[in-house]
Design a protein around this motif. Structure first.
Motif: not given
Length: 228
Positions: A42-43, A46, A80, A156, A187
């Motif tokens: 995911k990260s 992004i 995040e 995120d 996310c």
């Protein structure tokens, strides 16, 4: 036209594939839930969308073009890992980031007051960031993310550190932004959050698509499969 279009994305670190042939799009007026366990990719996805790093192969367009400065000013990104200047007050921080996005001070202050009221943070606007709880800091970071009225939001783990009341406040605001026509990538690793506010879901694991489609259609499909 899709706000974000990702086509056949690949990214490898030290010989290990982090993202494998990932393709999806996000259109104005929808929330895409990007979900998967830690380490799913995911990260990395992004970061490539935001042009923080380049894919090995594949193509990403934002507003129909390759990433450029004009596009960057139309994006709001809530990371995040938070990086707030702890010695500034909440209002000073918001106004500082608004100025970086080209907002004049009076317009930024008016919008900041409105968002501080909506998030329940108005009474804390003069407190220094270091004096705020994790959840309060999260709310300020969210205000910073949307202060310049971006067309694309990438959030995120936006509900991290929030109590149930503030989680609901934030969900209401995010849903309202979707209704205004914003394209939103949410996310998270929590499926219940996706089910509550997302229109479509993209579940990835080991950098690959596991599930992708309209959330209601997917729920119907699995309900039938389970016989419930």
């Amino acid at each position: 036209m899709a706000t974000v279009n990702v086509s056949h994305l690949f990214k490898t670190y030290a010989g290990k594939a982090a993202v494998k042939d990932l393709s999806f799009s996000v259109s104005p007026g929808e929330i895409l839930g990007l979900i998967g366990p830690n380490g799913a990719g995911k990260s990395s996805t992004i970061k490539m969308i935001l042009d923080f790093m380049k894919p090995d192969t594949g193509d990403i367009t934002i507003f129909g073009e390759q990433m450029n400065e004009a596009a960057k000013n139309q994006i709001g990104y809530l990371p995040e890992e938070k990086g707030l200047y702890k010695k500034l007050s909440a209002m000073e921080l918001i106004l500082y980031f608004a100025s970086l996005k080209g907002m004049n001070k009076s317009a930024a202050r008016k919008k900041a007051d409105e968002l501080l009221q909506r998030t329940g943070m108005f009474e804390s606007r003069k407190k220094k960031i270091k004096e705020l709880s994790k959840g309060m800091g999260q709310m300020i970071q969210f205000i910073v993310t949307i202060i310049h009225d971006p067309e694309l939001l990438i959030l995120d783990e936006p509900f991290s550190g929030l109590d149930p009341v503030n989680t609901e406040k934030l969900k209401t605001i995010v849903s309202g932004l979707r209704d205004e026509g914003k394209a939103i990538i949410l996310c998270t690793h929590q499926m219940n959050q996706v089910e509550e506010i997302c229109d479509r879901v993209l579940m990835i694991n080991h950098g690959q698509t596991v599930l992708h489609g309209d959330l209601n259609e997917i729920k119907k499909k699995y309900r039938k499969r389970d016989g419930t």
